[in-house]
Design an enzyme around this catalytic site. Structure first.
Site: not given
Ligand code: AMP
Length: 396
Positions: A35, A198, A354, A377
């Site tokens: 950064r 999510k 990230g 974000g």
């Molecule tokens: P996000 O911040 O929503 O982009 O989510 C990122 C996170 O999703 C990472 O820390 C991953 O470990 C988690 N992730 C990816 N695939 C899965 C899964 N199948 N089950 C649970 N967590 C997951």
């Protein structure tokens, strides 16, 4: 866009909102200087014009008062080395001492102000706080894309005190130009790959993207919300029950708009959320009770790779699995390799967020991607079609 290249700043003082929110270790040393490095071209352009600069940034999430753990002081030696000059560090953001410090600045001098978030007024977009900061300089530059989606004093409010004297920094300009390539000027076939845990945090971006993309690939934990919504058995996989209806709606919209929709057909499943768990491959839509899907399977990797290889434009946000655990990183790694190899063959690729950036760096493929966004974000909100407060403030 009025950028710093359109102005000669000789003899002036320029206050620049940078993003020095760098990760520190427990000895308070910078562990990743990306950064800071990204802000150097803008700072050097202004210094080379014969101006002095005042730099302001936040670091982490202090509670609204001074906390040593969040001081910007560890940035000073890193920045001094990169700019090859002394940095004057002000423990305060305004007040008589800071004003005196700023008024003494000569061409080529660099003054770094302490963490903006030591004052709650920063996040409240407080006008008198912004005015105090503005009083230190003749011009304002914003080069902090990663906070451009925040309406804060240093990212938005301050701009109103610089009518016709506010500019996009080179990083911010570069972000906007590259994001426009996937938002409004994408070459077809255009593939978006969306993963992560999510679905709820990605609904808006998915809804906006399906107006533009030819292919939508869904991976990561959120895929299981889609699979369950479509009637599959996902065992103990991570599912957002509240989002099942919205997942169904998205699938309907995808069909109506003629977008090709790809979700994993097979999954790497585990008997607990741990790298030490027992591991098997399963059909993604038929996972037994007591097992959970933690990565996409080999067939899905192969199928997704075929789509990616045929794409002219590729956007990627969110890992395909729990890539932090070695046993569940293969899907993310396979997609990273596919995106990199499509890019080498001439496609335009953009990724951000990230975890996605961490993954691509883990596999040393960052240089093979057309553009790696510095905003998580901020990137998502831009691609949702929103005008970011930090950008709006520079344009109005
Ligand atoms: P996000 O911040 O929503 O982009 O989510 C990122 C996170 O999703 C990472 O820390 C991953 O470990 C988690 N992730 C990816 N695939 C899965 C899964 N199948 N089950 C649970 N967590 C997951």
């Amino acid at each position: 866009m009025k950028t710093v290249n359109s102005q000669n700043f000789a003899g002036k003082k320029v206050i620049i909102r940078v993003d020095f929110n760098a990760p520190l270790n427990h000895n308070r040393q910078v562990t990743d200087d990306t950064r800071i490095k990204e802000s150097i071209p803008t700072i050097n352009k202004i210094l080379n014009d014969g101006a002095s600069v005042i730099l302001m940034s936040h670091l982490g999430r202090p509670k609204g008062g001074y906390e040593e753990d969040y001081s910007l002081s560890p940035i000073v030696p890193v920045l001094a080395k990169m700019l090859d000059r002394n940095i004057i560090f002000s423990r305060e953001l305004f007040g008589e001492k800071t004003k005196a410090e700023a008024s003494k600045l000569k061409a080529g001098d660099v003054l770094l102000l302490e963490n903006l978030r030591f004052h709650p007024e920063e996040e409240k977009a407080d006008e008198s706080f912004a005015k105090e900061l503005a009083s230190l300089a003749d011009f304002y530059v914003n080069d902090a894309f990663a906070t451009a989606h925040r309406e804060h004093a240093s990212t938005a409010t301050i701009a109103k005190f610089f009518p016709n004297k506010k500019f996009f920094g080179l990083l911010l300009e570069n972000e906007v130009n590259n994001l426009e390539k996937v938002l409004n000027n994408a070459h077809s076939p255009y593939t978006a790959i969306i993963g992560g845990a999510k679905i709820s945090s990605k609904i808006a971006i998915i809804k906006n993207l399906i107006n533009n993309v030819d292919n939508l690939i869904i991976g990561g934990g959120m895929a299981f919300t889609f699979i369950k919504a479509l009637g599959g058995n996902v065992g103990g996989s991570f599912v957002e029950e509240d989002s099942l209806e919205i997942a169904k709606e998205i699938v309907k919209e995808v069909m109506l708009k003629g977008v090709n929709f790809y979700i994993p057909t097979d999954a790497i499943i585990a008997d607990k959320f741990s790298n030490e768990a027992q591991v098997q491959t399963s059909l993604a839509e038929n996972i037994e009770k007591g097992w959970l899907g933690l990565d996409i399977g080999r067939n899905s990797c192969r199928r997704f790779a075929e789509i990616i290889n045929k794409s002219q434009t590729i956007l990627w946000n969110g890992p395909m699995g729990v890539f932090e655990m070695p046993n569940f990183k293969q899907g993310t790694k396979a997609i990273a390799i596919s995106v990199a190899s499509a890019t080498i063959s001439g496609s335009f690729s953009l990724l951000g967020g990230g975890d996605t950036v961490a993954a691509i760096n883990q596999y040393n493929l960052g240089d093979q991607i057309s553009y790696v966004s510095t905003g998580g974000g901020a990137m998502l909100e831009y691609l949702e079609g929103k005008q970011l407060p930090g950008i709006k403030a520079l344009l109005s």
